[in-house]
Design a protein around this motif. Sequence first.
Motif, PDB file in Angstrom:
ATOM      1  N   ASP A   1      17.823  -0.199   1.405  1.00 21.45           N
ATOM      2  CA  ASP A   1      17.099   0.565   0.392  1.00 21.45           C
ATOM      3  C   ASP A   1      16.252  -0.370  -0.466  1.00 21.45           C
ATOM      4  N   GLU A   2      15.277   0.235  -1.156  1.00 21.24           N
ATOM      5  CA  GLU A   2      14.486  -0.556  -2.093  1.00 21.24           C
ATOM      6  C   GLU A   2      14.558   0.052  -3.484  1.00 21.24           C
TER       7      GLU A   2
ATOM      8  N   GLN B   1       5.469   6.219   1.799  1.00 18.23           N
ATOM      9  CA  GLN B   1       5.629   4.760   1.874  1.00 18.23           C
ATOM     10  C   GLN B   1       4.841   4.044   0.767  1.00 18.23           C
ATOM     11  N   VAL B   2       3.875   4.750   0.188  1.00 20.12           N
ATOM     12  CA  VAL B   2       3.098   4.152  -0.914  1.00 20.12           C
ATOM     13  C   VAL B   2       3.510   4.849  -2.213  1.00 20.12           C
TER      14      VAL B   2
ATOM     15  N   VAL C   1       4.424   4.598  -7.131  1.00 26.11           N
ATOM     16  CA  VAL C   1       5.024   3.286  -7.379  1.00 26.11           C
ATOM     17  C   VAL C   1       4.300   2.216  -6.563  1.00 26.11           C
ATOM     18  N   GLY C   2       4.075   2.534  -5.283  1.00 22.87           N
ATOM     19  CA  GLY C   2       3.372   1.583  -4.422  1.00 22.87           C
ATOM     20  C   GLY C   2       1.972   1.320  -4.921  1.00 22.87           C
ATOM     21  N   GLN C   3       1.293   2.376  -5.368  1.00 22.53           N
ATOM     22  CA  GLN C   3      -0.069   2.177  -5.855  1.00 22.53           C
ATOM     23  C   GLN C   3      -0.067   1.273  -7.086  1.00 22.53           C
TER      24      GLN C   3
ATOM     25  N   ILE D   1       2.737  -6.475  -0.006  1.00 16.37           N
ATOM     26  CA  ILE D   1       2.762  -6.076  -1.422  1.00 16.37           C
ATOM     27  C   ILE D   1       3.677  -4.869  -1.615  1.00 16.37           C
ATOM     28  N   LEU D   2       3.583  -3.916  -0.678  1.00 20.19           N
ATOM     29  CA  LEU D   2       4.381  -2.699  -0.802  1.00 20.19           C
ATOM     30  C   LEU D   2       5.825  -2.909  -0.348  1.00 20.19           C
ATOM     31  N   GLY D   3       6.047  -3.987   0.431  1.00 20.13           N
ATOM     32  CA  GLY D   3       7.387  -4.206   0.968  1.00 20.13           C
ATOM     33  C   GLY D   3       7.756  -3.156   2.008  1.00 20.13           C
TER      34      GLY D   3
END
Lengths: 94, 362
Positions: free
Chosen positions: B80-81, B110-111, B114-116, B302-304
């Motif tokens: 998990d992340e 996946q983005v 939070v990813g953005q 960057i996004l992991g």
Amino acid sequence: MAIEVRLTANLQRLAGGRRSVQVEGATIGEVLDRLDEMFPGIKASVLDNGRLHRFVNIYLNDEDVRFLQQLDTPVQDGDVVSILPALAGGDVGG
Amino acid sequence: MGVTVYIPTPFRRLTGNQVYVQAQGGTVREILEDLARHFPALANMIFDQQRHIPAHINVYLNNQEIHTLQGPETPVRDGDEVAIIPAIAGGQVLTPEQVLRYSRHIIMPQVGPVGQRKLLAAKVLVVGAGGLGSPAALYLALAGVGTIGIVDFDVVDLSNLQRQILHQNDDVGRPKTESARETILSYNPDVNVVIHDGPLTSDNAMEIIPQYDVVVNGADNFTTRYLVNDACYFAGKPLVDASILMFDAQMTVFMPGRGCYRCLFPSPPPPGAVPSCAEAGVLGALTGVIGSLQAVETIKLILGIGEPMVGRLLLYDALAGEFRMVKLRRDPACPLCGDEPSITQLIDYEGFCGAPFPGRHE
């Protein structure tokens, strides 16, 4: 059947522009010998005193032969051998 | 295994500048407790005096805010992340315009938002505003990577325009860094473009590279290539590496400690043994393929997300229309990242490669 040798970029010049060559041989070293008979000069650009140049990699299928048995690595019919010199280009300049 | 925790930019100085750290635990709270044990300075940021998570810190598990789950007691599993996002941290909240601009990214789980925000907070250095650097920098800019550094010493030449899409006809004769900045900002004014006008050398590499999270290599010569490799290793930065010639390309991602360019090619060819793009030529569109792939790998880092192209070397033969992967291993005998390294600081790259840093002696 035979071994397929794939050549990259500048090595193709030494092979009359061919990107892929079929040769016979039982080891990587023998494959290079056959290749050099067909296209004299190829071995000199890959080997230095009988050892691989440090800026050239040879892959047997997907494995670097430096992590196998170098030039003594055995090859079989149907294997693909790729000769890959380091490329510098990111192409910044003119 | 364990859980990967994303550390936001303002807290990274407390984690040795690591963007992602591993932590162990069965719940979000246990993960944060484990993190606080390993990075005591971080404890004051993620817990208040009652050992609660302060209201201005949002915590996300796999892109879902934990209060929409079971709060700090939400169970976590290996792989998990967890992302720690301070509510107010210098422009990290998405504006309505940003939500629209990046909507095709944000809509993907996946983005997500939070990813953005990770992309907007990320800092990427692009070495060379040329064939590879152009598409790489442009797609990173379009993706909203917040800070893009560009190193180049050269001016735009007419012969660059066959492939270097950062530069246009009217830019001929201008410094590439200037032209690059203008193009990037015309596509996305959100980006902070930092220009490093001049060659990357042993004198400045360790000042410049540690300022960034990821480095994209578009160098066109072995001297710079070995310098960037070594400097990224010493600075602990992932290096998204690629090189091209004629119709062929090689590309991979080097993670410090998991193999480097010296593991792949222990030393450079003697000067002149391998021709440059200027000497042998390069298919313009090929630089677009590979530079775009570098942007893809950078965004993944960057996004992991996904599997980074680590430990694998991509070979693209444009004439055969073939992509192939071969294995790339860390060499235990590598002088840089091997078991008994002999290179412990930057060396004389001009002597090692037998060629000067381009642009240095102009």
